[in-house]
Scaffold this active site. Structure first.
Site, mmCIF file in Angstrom:
data_model
loop_
_atom_site.group_PDB
_atom_site.id
_atom_site.type_symbol
_atom_site.label_atom_id
_atom_site.label_comp_id
_atom_site.label_asym_id
_atom_site.label_seq_id
_atom_site.Cartn_x
_atom_site.Cartn_y
_atom_site.Cartn_z
ATOM 1 N N CYS A 98 71.358 74.264 54.559
ATOM 2 C CA CYS A 98 70.189 73.688 54.881
ATOM 3 C C CYS A 98 69.665 73.350 56.537
ATOM 4 O O CYS A 98 69.982 72.651 56.900
ATOM 5 C CB CYS A 98 69.285 72.922 54.085
ATOM 6 S SG CYS A 98 68.222 71.648 54.087
ATOM 7 N N CYS A 101 67.540 69.236 56.283
ATOM 8 C CA CYS A 101 68.435 68.165 55.771
ATOM 9 C C CYS A 101 69.510 68.852 55.075
ATOM 10 O O CYS A 101 70.342 69.126 55.700
ATOM 11 C CB CYS A 101 66.890 67.584 55.342
ATOM 12 S SG CYS A 101 65.854 69.024 54.118
ATOM 13 N N SER A 102 69.407 68.620 53.651
ATOM 14 C CA SER A 102 70.643 69.025 53.210
ATOM 15 C C SER A 102 69.948 69.318 51.937
ATOM 16 O O SER A 102 70.051 69.281 50.338
ATOM 17 C CB SER A 102 71.047 67.868 52.557
ATOM 18 O OG SER A 102 70.342 66.318 52.622
ATOM 19 N N CYS A 103 68.962 70.484 51.284
ATOM 20 C CA CYS A 103 69.109 70.924 50.142
ATOM 21 C C CYS A 103 69.719 71.815 49.913
ATOM 22 O O CYS A 103 70.279 72.526 50.396
ATOM 23 C CB CYS A 103 67.657 72.330 50.642
ATOM 24 S SG CYS A 103 65.879 70.913 51.330
#
Length: 192
Positions: A98, A101-103
């Site tokens: 991602c 961000c951190s999906c």
């Protein structure tokens, strides 16, 4: 509690009340969803992978609609973004990142590992995927194409790794035991 935390807590409470007032979701449903997410582990995704390795119909479902495949394994997906599943082959290796961000597909893999959320991982996955994989001790032949796929807030991805040689005749439970979280985002390979 900082002023920012207090504001975000008030906003979250207001959104929950609004959802309940409009009969879109109840407080109990929100609590149930949070509990299901907190209980999620890479073991759930590993069970999906093992079943895909042993059941061609399930494999087809998983590749067509990861969320439906998760639901078929009693993994609740209601309210989650769609889940795509990419199959690693002899020619193509998929690496999930991602970049913003951190999906992460938390419903099937649990909370993302610390490295997945790091700026270094996100940058290296795009800029130098082979070098990044080497840091995870994943060395692929030069003829294998690495496809970097970006998870987003609107669509999550996971990898269906290649089944390791020497596992013919193994049960789904035995197979699930060799699948790790990193295998399902493409940084590692299942190892017998």
């Amino acid at each position: 509690m900082s002023l920012l935390e207090a504001d975000s807590d008030r906003l979250l409470t207001a959104v929950r009340k609004l959802l309940a007032a409009k009969n879109l979701v109840t407080a109990a449903e929100i609590a149930e969803r949070r509990e299901a997410t907190d209980r999620a582990t890479p073991g759930q995704g590993a069970r999906m992978v093992a079943r895909a390795w042993t059941d061609p119909d399930y494999r087809a479902l998983m590749l067509a609609d990861g969320a439906k495949a998760a639901e078929a394994m009693n993994i609740p997906m209601r309210g989650m973004p769609p889940l795509g599943v990419l199959e690693n082959t002899e020619e193509v290796h998929n690496l999930i990142v991602c970049t913003l961000c951190s999906c992460y597909p938390r419903a099937v893999l649990g909370y993302p590992p610390y490295w997945y959320k790091s700026a270094a991982y996100r940058a290296r996955a795009v800029r130098d995927p082979r070098g990044l994989l080497a840091e995870f001790r994943t060395i692929l032949p030069d003829n294998v194409k690495i496809r970097v796929v970006d998870s987003t807030a609107d669509y999550r991805w996971m990898v269906l790794p290649k089944r390791p040689a020497g596992t013919h005749g193994w049960s789904a439970e035995q197979l699930a035991a060799i699948v790790r979280g990193g295998d399902m985002v493409g940084v590692t390979l299942p190892n017998v």
